[in-house]
Design a protein around this motif. Sequence first.
Motif, PDB file in Angstrom:
ATOM      1  N   VAL A  26       0.904  -0.443  -4.778  1.00  0.00           N
ATOM      2  CA  VAL A  26       0.883  -0.520  -6.132  1.00  0.00           C
ATOM      3  C   VAL A  26       1.885  -1.659  -6.654  1.00  0.00           C
ATOM      4  O   VAL A  26       3.107  -1.464  -6.597  1.00  0.00           O
ATOM      5  CB  VAL A  26       1.290   0.751  -6.828  1.00  0.00           C
ATOM      6  N   SER A  27       1.517  -2.607  -7.444  1.00  0.00           N
ATOM      7  CA  SER A  27       2.271  -3.429  -8.066  1.00  0.00           C
ATOM      8  C   SER A  27       2.730  -2.908  -9.622  1.00  0.00           C
ATOM      9  O   SER A  27       2.001  -2.460 -10.238  1.00  0.00           O
ATOM     10  CB  SER A  27       1.837  -4.983  -8.069  1.00  0.00           C
ATOM     11  N   VAL A  77       7.004  -3.246  -5.860  1.00  0.00           N
ATOM     12  CA  VAL A  77       5.661  -2.800  -5.350  1.00  0.00           C
ATOM     13  C   VAL A  77       6.082  -1.552  -4.555  1.00  0.00           C
ATOM     14  O   VAL A  77       7.206  -1.304  -4.027  1.00  0.00           O
ATOM     15  CB  VAL A  77       5.060  -3.686  -4.069  1.00  0.00           C
ATOM     16  N   VAL A  78       5.397  -0.429  -4.839  1.00  0.00           N
ATOM     17  CA  VAL A  78       5.352   0.926  -4.473  1.00  0.00           C
ATOM     18  C   VAL A  78       4.520   1.255  -3.433  1.00  0.00           C
ATOM     19  O   VAL A  78       3.177   1.011  -3.563  1.00  0.00           O
ATOM     20  CB  VAL A  78       5.479   1.905  -5.425  1.00  0.00           C
ATOM     21  N   VAL A  79       4.955   1.628  -2.210  1.00  0.00           N
ATOM     22  CA  VAL A  79       3.948   2.023  -1.112  1.00  0.00           C
ATOM     23  C   VAL A  79       3.994   3.445  -0.904  1.00  0.00           C
ATOM     24  O   VAL A  79       4.875   4.235  -0.853  1.00  0.00           O
ATOM     25  CB  VAL A  79       4.280   1.590   0.165  1.00  0.00           C
ATOM     26  N   VAL A  80       2.595   4.137  -0.906  1.00  0.00           N
ATOM     27  CA  VAL A  80       2.575   5.696  -1.202  1.00  0.00           C
ATOM     28  C   VAL A  80       1.516   6.001   0.068  1.00  0.00           C
ATOM     29  O   VAL A  80       0.621   5.529   0.093  1.00  0.00           O
ATOM     30  CB  VAL A  80       2.293   6.400  -2.494  1.00  0.00           C
ATOM     31  N   THR A 129       2.914  -8.593 -10.726  1.00  0.00           N
ATOM     32  CA  THR A 129       1.298  -8.497 -11.186  1.00  0.00           C
ATOM     33  C   THR A 129       0.108  -8.306 -10.017  1.00  0.00           C
ATOM     34  O   THR A 129      -0.328  -7.371  -9.864  1.00  0.00           O
ATOM     35  CB  THR A 129       1.082  -9.180 -12.194  1.00  0.00           C
ATOM     36  N   GLY A 130      -0.142  -9.683  -9.653  1.00  0.00           N
ATOM     37  CA  GLY A 130      -1.209  -9.523  -8.628  1.00  0.00           C
ATOM     38  C   GLY A 130      -0.897  -8.948  -7.260  1.00  0.00           C
ATOM     39  O   GLY A 130       0.343  -8.983  -6.794  1.00  0.00           O
ATOM     40  N   LEU A 131      -1.800  -8.366  -6.671  1.00  0.00           N
ATOM     41  CA  LEU A 131      -1.541  -7.716  -5.344  1.00  0.00           C
ATOM     42  C   LEU A 131      -2.824  -7.753  -4.504  1.00  0.00           C
ATOM     43  O   LEU A 131      -3.776  -7.636  -5.013  1.00  0.00           O
ATOM     44  CB  LEU A 131      -0.967  -6.388  -5.307  1.00  0.00           C
TER      45      LEU A 131
END
Length: 368
Positions: free
Chosen positions: A277-278, A298-301, A319-321
């Motif tokens: 998630v950005s 950036v969150v990694v879940v 923004t972009g990811l």
Amino acid sequence: MSTSPAPAPASTPTPGTTQPSTTPTIPPSTRFKDPAGQLVRSVNRYATGRAPKQVAFTPDGKELWATLLGGDGVAVHNAVSGAKLAGIRLGRHGGAVEVIFTRDGKTAFASQMETHTVWQIDVASRRVRRNLDVEGAWTKVLALSPDERTLYAANWISHDVSVIDLPSWRVRKVIPTVHTPRGLYPAPDGRTLYVAGYENGELARLDLRTGKQTTLLRTGGAMRHLVGDGRRLYASDMGTASVYVVDLASGKARRLAKVDDHPNTIDLSPDGRVLFVSCRGRNNPKSYYIPGPEWGSVVVVDATTGRPLDAIVAGNQTTGLDVSEDGALLAISDFLDNRIRVYTIPPYQKLASGKGGFWSEHHADLAK
């Protein structure tokens, strides 16, 4: 919620032409050093054109295409080194919002808000083949049907979705939907389209045959981006700083996780086990086109439980990811810094056993 106009394009280009390489690469000695504990590790960071809204790996993972909302169409980079390979101009209005590829990697489609136009691009030659007025207003997200014979385009201001028949290259119909539609997800059955509504934080299920719409979730926030694996659908909500998950068989929705401020683009690992998630961070009170008081992240879940696995503190308005199709690389864009960052992604087992990686520590680093 309202949106501000896009940054003015820097020039009046000729459509479909490429430009010489001008982007410098970052030498290894000055590459970003990751903090202790971070599991997703830096490969490189490099400059791109003005206001990179989205980044997308080509299916073979060799190139990274960046849509330049404030620049000239699309910048094409070597995914790892950052060397600029081409610039694809999209008419006199220049800027692009989103770009997607066919599975074979031969064709790309890019959206342009100001002209409500979709551009079809030959990937090998990087030249525009043709363009089409989608008969909506302020076109943003694009999505291909499972059989890749239909292209869907979300029209932000006209509150509808254009259904484009690709063999004939014409708009088949325009379907009214939620206010300010953005994210799109065509279901594997080819008959259902999920639409994210930004204005009221809505997630809708649209029957493509009848046009009937069912609201699955309304948060009152600002639903932005959708991604799915055929069984589950994920949605980012900028207004509630959350990501939600929907079981596609039952239609039941729940909040998966709270994330950082202003979540934007999301993507899944190829095995569907990890969600990236950005997050833009808090806006500047004067304008979100001015750097705000927080860095992007950036969150990694965990895609099943929502458990935090790692986090990255990035630049101004991340923004972009995109995740490469082999799951090896993660690319993100810092919208206000005109920069791309690329990371390696460890196997799920390492993320799952990594005690949250940099998650706990990253909150203290968000404030500038």
